[in-house]
Design an enzyme around this catalytic site. Structure first.
Site, PDB file in Angstrom:
ATOM      1  N   CYS A 285       0.655  -1.553   0.219  1.00  0.00           N
ATOM      2  CA  CYS A 285       0.493   0.263  -0.676  1.00  0.00           C
ATOM      3  C   CYS A 285       0.693   1.272  -0.092  1.00  0.00           C
ATOM      4  CB  CYS A 285      -1.154   0.074   1.129  1.00  0.00           C
ATOM      5  SG  CYS A 285       0.163  -0.054   3.124  1.00  0.00           S
TER       6      CYS A 285
ATOM      7  N   CYS B 201       3.604   1.946   3.239  1.00  0.00           N
ATOM      8  CA  CYS B 201       4.948   0.857   2.568  1.00  0.00           C
ATOM      9  C   CYS B 201       6.138   1.427   1.354  1.00  0.00           C
ATOM     10  CB  CYS B 201       4.359  -0.841   1.853  1.00  0.00           C
ATOM     11  SG  CYS B 201       3.732  -1.753   2.565  1.00  0.00           S
TER      12      CYS B 201
ATOM     13  N   ASP C 160       7.747  28.418 -31.986  1.00  0.00           N
ATOM     14  CA  ASP C 160       8.861  28.869 -33.237  1.00  0.00           C
ATOM     15  C   ASP C 160       8.539  29.162 -34.670  1.00  0.00           C
ATOM     16  OD1 ASP C 160      11.868  29.711 -34.284  1.00  0.00           O
ATOM     17  OD2 ASP C 160      11.744  26.988 -34.281  1.00  0.00           O
TER      18      ASP C 160
ATOM     19  N   ASP D 244      12.194  23.603 -31.840  1.00  0.00           N
ATOM     20  CA  ASP D 244      13.434  22.807 -32.558  1.00  0.00           C
ATOM     21  C   ASP D 244      14.348  22.971 -32.530  1.00  0.00           C
ATOM     22  OD1 ASP D 244      12.919  24.074 -34.487  1.00  0.00           O
ATOM     23  OD2 ASP D 244      13.365  22.679 -35.898  1.00  0.00           O
TER      24      ASP D 244
ATOM     25  N   ASP E 209      16.263  27.246 -29.168  1.00  0.00           N
ATOM     26  CA  ASP E 209      15.187  27.684 -28.836  1.00  0.00           C
ATOM     27  C   ASP E 209      15.446  26.970 -27.473  1.00  0.00           C
ATOM     28  OD1 ASP E 209      13.685  28.648 -31.250  1.00  0.00           O
ATOM     29  OD2 ASP E 209      13.915  26.561 -31.837  1.00  0.00           O
TER      30      ASP E 209
END
Length: 746
Positions: free
Chosen positions: A29, A32, A436, A639, A643
């Site tokens: 649980c 634990c 971008d 990309d 950036d």
């Protein structure tokens, strides 16, 4: 390179963490999980610990390498067992270990429990049937101490380590029912034999059976949460066909070397990342990129390991192996996301840490109040048993991790890689998305449209421009180099090449210092432009074309030589992507280093809300911070390496996999296809996953909020409490598994 970029890269280099992964046995649980994490955090040098109940796995990050013996000792001290996951065993690392004898043990327990509960089942049909007392004792004892022995072992460990978890509640509850029955037999044997006193052996036996059955169902359901990553892992063929000295030799993947030539026949899985050196075919990369259509692959094209070769024999030169392959990196990202904890989990952890002690306190109070107020101590024991049995924190512990595991897996199946749970949780709250332009909204493959020279022949201007950009990965550089190659123009060699971040490039040629770049670079060097050329450039910019200026820097002044114009194609789904975001109530912004007019043409065509142009990397960061200051969550989509700072500055960065490694490293989400429509899809799966987390937590909390008072008031039979507890976790996992049906909208 700008200071922000330097800081970003230096910070990335300076952070070095050692990571180790372990299976944790014995967890039941959320309590634990807390005990294991608390014990591991006490180890000197440990920086971060994440223990996942759903995968039964611990991920430990430390500032130095920590021995396996130290980790095992810490986990054992908490009452559990740690098993290291070696690199070569990662294939099954996220899957909870299979239960060895679970099913047959449950069947055996059910068969033994049936005679005990049969009289109760027959009573509504006016059939008065009583099992002999000593038969009840024997059957109940086998279930209690043989079948249920693991509960006692686990509970003893909990007491020894001064912790508390679900098994302790099960042991206390069932032992109380079993003990009460023995007490009645010993103290009132005649009344028991005459049937005047009821025994509760059936309650203890059925509760153990139901708990075992619930855990078995829970284990099966948990394994389903890892189905997406297992689908990725199974894409790896075990062997490859290598061309060696003119003959085909089948070898294990572990024995392959860089630059080996691998032969892939039609219908086979491509085993490695590489470049096609001979042949052509169609390749299905859907399980890696989410792209459903087969892609034509020709000589010189790259292929990805794990994709399916359709109809042609191809020979591939290996360019990535092992952990550096695309598929391995994808699996690693998904594993990290599924292991991570969402911020909302912190609330659950705090509740779980005190949950079981509170339940035990309620059970004791229930026992005392019922005994004192009613004088019926037998009823007091039964009601306190119901309290202990109904209060299972398993559902709390599974509510968040199962949703995250299924959500990130479903996203990965469709080409959306979510780096961590925090990114998944933040994405649902995004209200502004900044894009971008080049390579994100547009294809990122611009064409050189025209060359305008002022001081020299156009072919010479093109040769100088190509020389300056040799070796550059910028899209404009590639366009210039392609144009020079098509015109068979010799490219001279330059020296002292220097990239000027966000503005352009410079180099020395024939003892002359040349610069090629944006209008911002032109203005920095105070280059004079005649009105005639300004008007020409404005006309091209109004048409959506981008301009690069070439000039020579002399001692007293800089002389304009000419300019190049470029045109890039909008991505097919760009307009639809913006429409999807608008339908979600999200504002869209363009951040670009390009000229204002060319940026506005693109923005107008796709109905983007705002445009910020002529931006350097640090300017993009400033824009992101400005948007964040409006108290809105901001995502950045990019990309390129320029950036990366903006991706890191945003609340969440979304990188195109077609971009640079720096961009993907800075981003919280990576899109395996360069399709902008996946931006809204990433936000949608985040929304759905977060809703599942909220639903699961609601049901986990409401279950206990309603169930515990009912049990304390004597309105809940212990067997019903056991059944409800057993199925609560299964319900939470089943709700999470509904996310497997998610698909990005078309």
């Amino acid at each position: 390179m700008s200071q922000n970029m330097n800081n970003f890269i230096n910070n990335k280099k300076s952070i070095k963490k050692f990571e180790s992964n372990y299976h944790i046995e014995g967890m039941n649980c959320a309590s634990c999980v807390n005990h294991v994490e608390k014990s591991l955090r006490k180890i000197p040098g440990v920086l971060e610990v994440s223990v996942n109940l759903a995968s039964e796995k611990a991920q430990i990050q430390s500032e130095k390498k920590i021995s396996s013996a130290t980790i095992k000792a810490a986990v054992e001290k908490a009452g559990y067992k740690a098993i290291p996951i070696l690199e070569e065993e990662q294939k099954d690392s996220l899957m909870p270990p299979k239960q060895k004898d679970g099913k047959w043990l449950i069947i055996f327990s059910a068969l033994l429990s049936l005679p005990l509960i049969l009289p109760m089942l027959l009573l509504p049909f006016s059939i008065d049937f009583a099992l002999p007392v000593w038969t009840q004792v024997i059957l109940a004892s086998i279930i209690q101490f043989f079948i249920g022995r693991k509960f006692y072992i686990s509970a003893w460990k909990a007491l020894w380590t001064k912790s508390a978890h679900m098994d302790l509640l099960v042991v206390l509850g069932t032992s109380s029912a079993y003990g009460l029955s023995l007490y009645q037999i010993i103290s009132h044997p005649t009344d028991v034999l005459n049937g005047k006193i009821h025994l509760y052996f059936e309650s203890s036996a059925v509760i153990i059976t139901l708990v075992l059955f619930g855990k078995w169902l829970e284990g099966r359901a948990k394994r389903k949460t890892t189905s997406a990553i297992r689908a990725l892992q199974e894409l790896k063929p075990e062997k490859a066909r290598v061309l060696s000295n003119g003959t085909e030799v089948e070898v294990l993947l572990s024995n392959l070397k860089m630059n080996d030539i691998v032969i892939i026949k039609p219908g086979e899985r491509i085993p490695v990342d590489g470049e096609i050196v001979e042949g052509f075919s169609q390749v299905d990369e859907s399980l890696i990129t989410g792209e459903s259509l087969a892609i034509d692959k020709l000589t010189g094209d790259n292929v990805t390991g794990g994709s399916l070769n359709y109809n042609g024999l191809i020979k591939v030169k290996i360019n990535a192996l092992g952990a550096e392959s695309t598929l391995s990196r994808i699996i690693r990202l998904v594993e990290q996301a599924q292991m991570a904890k969402a911020p909302i989990q912190k609330l659950v952890d705090k509740v779980s840490a005190i949950f079981i002690p509170i339940v035990l306190a309620i059970a004791i109070i229930t026992f005392i109040l019922w005994g004192v107020l009613s004088g019926d101590w037998e009823k007091a024991i039964i009601n306190s048993i119901s309290v202990m049995i109904i209060a299972c924190p398993c559902a709390l512990g599974l509510a968040t991790p199962t949703s995250i595991m299924v959500g990130t897996g479903a996203a990965a199946k469709h080409g959306i890689l979510i780096k961590d749970a925090e990114a998944l949780e933040i994405a649902h709250a995004i209200k502004t998305v900044a894009f971008d332009k080049t390579g994100t909204i547009t294809e990122g493959k611009p064409h050189l449209i025209r060359i305008k020279s002022i001081k020299m022949p156009e072919e010479e201007l093109l040769a100088i421009s190509a020389a300056l950009q040799t070796g550059s990965e910028h899209p404009f550089a590639k366009a210039v180099l392609i144009a020079a190659q098509e015109k068979n123009i010799p490219i001279p060699k330059v020296t002292n090449t220097q990239a000027i971040s966000g503005r352009g490039i410079s180099a020395t040629l024939n003892n002359k210092q040349y610069y090629l770049g944006s209008e911002r670079l032109l203005n920095e060097f105070a280059v004079q432009i005649d009105d005639e050329y300004k008007n020409i450039v404005k006309k091209y910019a109004d048409m959506g074309q981008s301009v690069s200026w070439l000039f020579e820097k002399k001692e007293t002044q800089s002389i304009l030589i000419g300019f190049l114009t470029f045109s890039d194609t909008l991505k097919e789904a760009a307009k639809e992507a913006i429409e999807h975001l608008h339908s979600l109530g999200i504002k869209t912004v363009m951040l670009t280093g390009d000229h204002l007019m060319s940026a506005q043409v693109i923005a107008k065509e796709i109905n983007m809300d705002e445009v910020y142009s002529n931006l350097l990397p640090e300017d993009k960061v400033a824009c992101i911070n400005k948007l964040k200051n409006k108290l809105t969550k901001v995502a950045m989509v990019g990309d390129g390496i320029n950036d990366a700072p903006a991706l890191a500055a945003a609340d969440i960065g979304i990188a195109m996999s077609s971009g640079t490694d720096a961009a993907m490293q800075a981003a919280g989400i990576t899109l395996m296809r360069g399709n902008p429509i996946l931006v809204s899809a990433a936000i949608e799966i985040s929304n759905k996953t977060f809703r599942k987390i909220q639903q699961n937590l609601f049901w986990a909390f409401i279950y206990n909020i309603i169930g515990i008072p009912l049990a304390a008031l004597g309105l809940l039979n212990p067997m019903l409490a056991g059944a409800a507890m057993a199925f609560s976790s299964v319900c939470v996992i089943s709700n999470s598994l509904l996310l497997r049906n998610w698909r990005p909208r078309k």
